[in-house]
Design an enzyme around this catalytic site. Structure first.
Site, PDB file in Angstrom:
ATOM      1  N   HIS A 153       0.660  -1.196  -0.138  1.00  0.00           N
ATOM      2  CA  HIS A 153      -0.177  -0.213   0.002  1.00  0.00           C
ATOM      3  C   HIS A 153       1.028   1.115  -0.215  1.00  0.00           C
ATOM      4  CE1 HIS A 153      -4.069  -2.068   0.917  1.00  0.00           C
ATOM      5  NE2 HIS A 153      -3.097  -3.372   1.030  1.00  0.00           N
ATOM      6  N   ASN A 163     -10.223  -2.834   2.419  1.00  0.00           N
ATOM      7  CA  ASN A 163     -10.182  -3.087   1.382  1.00  0.00           C
ATOM      8  C   ASN A 163     -11.441  -2.712   0.667  1.00  0.00           C
ATOM      9  OD1 ASN A 163      -7.107  -3.539   1.310  1.00  0.00           O
ATOM     10  ND2 ASN A 163      -7.347  -5.336   1.297  1.00  0.00           N
ATOM     11  N   TYR A 169       1.420  -3.456  11.791  1.00  0.00           N
ATOM     12  CA  TYR A 169       1.230  -2.845  11.879  1.00  0.00           C
ATOM     13  C   TYR A 169       2.365  -1.449  11.691  1.00  0.00           C
ATOM     14  CZ  TYR A 169      -2.233  -3.445   8.421  1.00  0.00           C
ATOM     15  OH  TYR A 169      -3.321  -4.138   7.555  1.00  0.00           O
TER      16      TYR A 169
HETATM   17 FE1  HDE Z   1      -1.936  -4.759   6.017  1.00  0.00          FE
HETATM   18  N1  HDE Z   1      -0.340  -3.875   5.991  1.00  0.00           N
HETATM   19  N2  HDE Z   1      -1.684  -6.454   6.034  1.00  0.00           N
HETATM   20  N3  HDE Z   1      -4.152  -5.836   5.225  1.00  0.00           N
HETATM   21  N4  HDE Z   1      -3.186  -2.904   4.930  1.00  0.00           N
HETATM   22  C1  HDE Z   1       0.284  -2.627   5.986  1.00  0.00           C
HETATM   23  O1  HDE Z   1       1.793  -0.868   7.206  1.00  0.00           O
HETATM   24  C2  HDE Z   1      -0.214  -6.534   6.801  1.00  0.00           C
HETATM   25  C3  HDE Z   1      -4.507  -7.011   5.118  1.00  0.00           C
HETATM   26  C4  HDE Z   1      -4.144  -3.027   4.489  1.00  0.00           C
HETATM   27  O2  HDE Z   1      -2.793   3.479   3.660  1.00  0.00           O
HETATM   28  C5  HDE Z   1       1.263  -2.321   6.355  1.00  0.00           C
HETATM   29  O3  HDE Z   1       1.859   0.727   7.776  1.00  0.00           O
HETATM   30  C6  HDE Z   1      -0.571  -7.683   7.340  1.00  0.00           C
HETATM   31  C7  HDE Z   1      -6.169  -7.047   5.007  1.00  0.00           C
HETATM   32  C8  HDE Z   1      -4.270  -1.154   3.679  1.00  0.00           C
HETATM   33  O4  HDE Z   1      -1.657   3.212   5.604  1.00  0.00           O
HETATM   34  C9  HDE Z   1       1.676  -3.390   6.913  1.00  0.00           C
HETATM   35  C10 HDE Z   1      -1.527  -8.745   6.888  1.00  0.00           C
HETATM   36  C11 HDE Z   1      -6.700  -6.031   4.486  1.00  0.00           C
HETATM   37  C12 HDE Z   1      -3.155  -1.162   4.642  1.00  0.00           C
HETATM   38  C13 HDE Z   1       0.751  -4.464   6.735  1.00  0.00           C
HETATM   39  C14 HDE Z   1      -1.875  -7.737   5.746  1.00  0.00           C
HETATM   40  C15 HDE Z   1      -5.620  -4.803   4.748  1.00  0.00           C
HETATM   41  C16 HDE Z   1      -2.164  -1.962   5.088  1.00  0.00           C
HETATM   42  C17 HDE Z   1       2.337  -1.304   5.088  1.00  0.00           C
HETATM   43  C18 HDE Z   1      -1.880 -10.281   6.978  1.00  0.00           C
HETATM   44  C19 HDE Z   1      -7.970  -5.468   4.495  1.00  0.00           C
HETATM   45  C20 HDE Z   1      -2.361   0.568   4.247  1.00  0.00           C
HETATM   46  C21 HDE Z   1       2.746   0.087   6.717  1.00  0.00           C
HETATM   47  C22 HDE Z   1      -2.402 -10.514   7.918  1.00  0.00           C
HETATM   48  C23 HDE Z   1      -8.441  -5.687   5.709  1.00  0.00           C
HETATM   49  C24 HDE Z   1      -2.640   1.564   5.411  1.00  0.00           C
HETATM   50  C25 HDE Z   1       2.037   0.198   7.138  1.00  0.00           C
HETATM   51  C26 HDE Z   1      -2.188   2.736   4.616  1.00  0.00           C
HETATM   52  C27 HDE Z   1      -0.691  -1.345   4.929  1.00  0.00           C
HETATM   53  C28 HDE Z   1       0.010  -6.002   6.684  1.00  0.00           C
HETATM   54  C29 HDE Z   1      -3.573  -8.220   5.123  1.00  0.00           C
HETATM   55  C30 HDE Z   1      -5.309  -3.298   4.288  1.00  0.00           C
HETATM   56  C31 HDE Z   1       2.782  -4.236   6.826  1.00  0.00           C
HETATM   57  C32 HDE Z   1       0.727  -8.250   8.037  1.00  0.00           C
HETATM   58  C33 HDE Z   1      -6.275  -8.552   4.969  1.00  0.00           C
HETATM   59  C34 HDE Z   1      -5.253  -0.990   2.976  1.00  0.00           C
HETATM   60  O5  HDE Z   1       1.672  -3.448   8.178  1.00  0.00           O
END
Ligand code: HDE
Length: 715
Positions: free
Chosen positions: A74, A147, A361
């Site tokens: 993202h 999402n 996060y």
């Molecule tokens: Fe994320 N995700 N994600 N994700 N995600 C990040 O956080 C992560 C997941 C989502 O505008 C990171 O600060 C793991 C689902 C959005 O700043 C990170 C897993 C959904 C955003 C991270 C998921 C999301 C992130 C990257 C599986 C929908 C952007 C940098 C366990 C519900 C937020 C950060 C913004 C961002 C990890 C799966 C949505 C790496 C480990 C499911 C919208 O921490």
């Protein structure tokens, strides 16, 4: 706050200081006035630059460190401020303060993003979009980090790094950027049948939205609402866009990626600047604890959704985005969302994907934002009072006074920051947790296909065609034949017709469901679905059409007939649409009645993919010139091919003659010709104003995906 604020009235301040405080003197970061910002300090006019030039070093050092690591996923996004307002109190379900009082506007900051591309990648690539909302409530910040699709690729957080490694550009040459169309992605997902449902969404038009303003949003996981009596129910969150749910054509999305990689970012910014504030309704699906089994859907499995047809969505409030950020870096880039930012009254479920996110996060922000104090960056600060004994750390900006940094203590008042005795703070829902440690999941997680099939069955014919085309596009870019074969074999478990259609053109055998069986992670387990199809999963016909802010290209050249088109343009703009004049050159063009018309774009600095609809006025000279101009003809044909509404007046229809349209064909018949979304009228009909209504009706449908023989259109 700086440590010492020098006031001009201070005893020690000299007259020189007083003058400095009142004028905009350029200074170093330490506040030292800079004598010359264009020349570094040198040993003589032609001599070397001197190391002692702290003014130069101050500037270069800061510059050298201006980039921070981009988000690992993202990375590319755009954001805006706004507010959330509740419809009616939800005290029956939750104690969350921002869900109690309908008169309060809770400030929000919302960041939309693509998931896989780098910060500089294009907006309109095929990808899931992030939809992250930070609510600044009176009981702390609540982040709903969702999402634009309601399910996810994997069921357990332990698979997330593998998924992202497979989807990101391949590590050898860092190719391709922001695209799923490559071997490593399909290698991984074809070996992870649990991804199949999400793949259906990713290959659907949801992955190429027309605008961030026209996307639904989903919390994805199941959460819990907890009421003041400690009773909880399961909840799923939904955002419904006021402007409806719309997408682009795939060919269009790819072209926009080249012509305006900032397309979605610009669209969001422009709408807010013009006062067309994007709006969503927040809705919840509530499921009583204990009744989830009756649904036949495991609520803890993030590859499953709960169809609205089984549990209706209760609308609870609206969110309006009404202010653009002042600074991209300090707001959009430094904002730190975290699904673990909860407030009292909302709690997690045991979804293993969500549980992993709770760690990830804050951990990723430690390196991205440089330490444990990112919560104190202005965009991340809570708006309610914050009291704790966390101290120091990188970039600590707060001057904590006094010797007491612990609780309990007797050295200060001994009673600092105790619980307030009323809310008792955040209470976790009291679950019984007694079980053996194991690395397993429930057998209900083994149903990988029933909801993928439900999704497929719920699509319109055009949506199905687009899904087939998307699978073919992606898989035809996969070089390894075995991966293509494995994927269509898996798809055979969704629908044999889908799999067979995808398989054609891929140079592989017909799909064989039996050969998909037995591979890693696959179990022959398909749950009995309570629904044959669920119309809520389709994008078609579910929203009241609102066409305000849509862009209409008006194609003209010298001698255009302004008289017959004036009323149409006026009525479109009264409806909130934006008409932009596109002509062979900038400046002005002369109309047939001797007036002039200001030009907004030329055929070389814009194209049809930047617009939602096309209006072609009449005028013999204008039409002659446009018909000789290949770019103008291409403009009209391309809009037609992308299924956009087109309105042609009088001679203007000649621009569409290669498609078989003519005015005589239309004479004495209804205004709309048999092809969906094409409106043709003579001057009189245009002047009388019937066609604006026809044209706008065509626009309310957004795209006319049911047009036929599009492959034969040369655009
Ligand atoms: Fe994320 N995700 N994600 N994700 N995600 C990040 O956080 C992560 C997941 C989502 O505008 C990171 O600060 C793991 C689902 C959005 O700043 C990170 C897993 C959904 C955003 C991270 C998921 C999301 C992130 C990257 C599986 C929908 C952007 C940098 C366990 C519900 C937020 C950060 C913004 C961002 C990890 C799966 C949505 C790496 C480990 C499911 C919208 O921490």
């Amino acid at each position: 706050m700086p440590p010492l604020q020098r006031k001009t009235s201070d005893k020690n301040s000299s007259p020189a200081n007083a003058q400095l405080d009142t004028i905009n003197t350029l200074t170093t970061q330490q506040g030292v006035p800079i004598p010359d910002n264009h020349n570094s300090l040198k040993g003589g006019q032609c001599g070397p630059t001197l190391m002692e030039d702290f003014i130069l070093r101050d500037k270069l050092t800061h510059f050298d460190h201006e980039r921070i690591p981009e988000r690992v996923v993202h990375a590319r996004g755009a954001a805006a401020h706004g507010f959330f307002k509740l419809y009616k109190p939800l005290s029956q379900y939750t104690s969350a303060v921002f869900l109690q009082d309908p008169t309060i506007e809770t400030p929000v900051f919302v960041r939309f993003s693509t998931a896989i591309g780098s910060r500089g990648s294009a907006d309109t690539v095929r990808d899931v979009r992030g939809f992250a909302v930070k609510f600044y409530t009176q009981q702390g910040n609540y982040d709903l980090v969702g999402n634009n699709m309601p399910v996810y690729f994997v069921q357990d957080a332990i698979k997330f790094p593998d998924l992202v490694h497979a989807l990101k550009p391949e590590p050898v040459q860092e190719l391709p950027q922001a695209s799923s169309a490559h071997d490593t992605f399909w290698d991984f997902v074809s070996l992870m049948p649990e991804s199949t449902h999400m793949l259906m969404w990713l290959m659907s038009d949801r992955a190429i939205p027309r605008s961030y303003r026209m996307m639904e949003g989903f919390g994805v996981h199941t959460f819990r609402l907890v009421n003041p009596h400690g009773q909880s129910c399961y909840v799923k969150f939904h955002w419904k866009p006021k402007l409806g749910l719309h997408s682009m054509a795939w060919d269009e999305a790819q072209k926009v990626a080249g012509q305006d990689p900032d397309f979605h970012r610009r669209d969001l910014w422009d709408a807010i600047e013009c006062g067309h504030f994007p709006e969503w309704e927040l809705g919840v699906q509530l499921i009583d604890t204990g009744k989830e089994a009756a649904l036949g859907i495991d609520l803890l499995d993030a590859t499953k959704l709960v169809p609205e047809e089984l549990v209706p969505i209760l609308p609870i409030g609206r969110m309006v985005l009404n202010r653009n950020p002042d600074n991209f870096f300090t707001e959009t880039e430094q904002v730190a969302f975290n699904p673990g930012h909860l407030v009292p009254g909302i709690d997690f479920s045991n979804d293993p994907l969500l549980q992993g996110r709770l760690f990830s996060y804050a951990d990723s922000q430690l390196s991205r934002l440089g330490g444990p104090n990112a919560h104190a960056l202005p965009i991340n600060q809570a708006v309610c009072p914050v009291h704790h004994f966390q101290r120091d750390g990188m970039h600590q900006a707060k001057r904590h006074a006094g010797r007491v940094a612990y609780e309990p203590n007797m050295l200060a008042t001994g009673a600092e920051f105790r619980l307030d005795g009323v809310t008792q703070g955040f209470q976790s829902s009291p679950d019984m947790l007694e079980s053996v440690k194991l690395r397993q999941k429930s057998t209900s997680f083994e149903d990988h296909f029933s909801q993928a099939t439900l999704f497929w069955n719920s699509q319109s014919q055009a949506e199905k065609d687009h899904i087939v085309a998307a699978f073919r596009f992606d898989l035809s870019n996969v070089e390894t034949m075995e991966i293509r074969q494995r994927m269509v074999d898996n798809l055979a478990h969704v629908d044999m017709k889908l799999a067979s259609r995808v398989a054609t053109q891929l140079g592989i055998d017909l799909p064989n469901p039996a050969s998909a069986a037995g591979r890693l992670g696959y179990r022959q387990h398909k749950a009995e679905s309570r629904l044959q199809d669920a119309p809520s999963l389709s994008m078609v016909g579910r929203y009241k059409p609102d066409i305000s802010t849509r862009k209409v290209a008006v194609l003209v050249a010298g001698g255009m007939d302004m008289i017959s088109v004036r009323r149409v343009m006026q009525e479109l703009s009264d409806e909130g649409l934006q008409c932009k004049v596109v002509a062979p050159h900038l400046g002005h063009i002369g109309t047939a009645s001797g007036r002039t018309l200001t030009v907004d774009f030329t055929f070389s600095n814009t194209s049809s993919v930047m617009f939602d609809a096309v209006l072609i006025p009449g005028g013999i000279a204008s039409t002659d010139e446009l018909c000789r101009n290949g770019s103008a003809v291409h403009f009209a044909l391309e809009a037609y091919k992308h299924c956009k509404p087109i309105c042609a007046i009088n001679e203007g229809v000649r621009l569409l003659s290669s498609l078989g349209f003519s005015l005589s064909q239309h004479k004495n018949t209804a205004l709309t010709v048999p092809t969906p979304g094409v409106v043709i009228a003579d001057s009189q009909q245009a002047i009388e104003g019937q066609i604006s209504q026809e044209f706008m009706a065509a626009m309310r449908q957004h795209r006319h995906w049911d047009r036929v023989n599009l492959d034969s259109v040369p655009a």
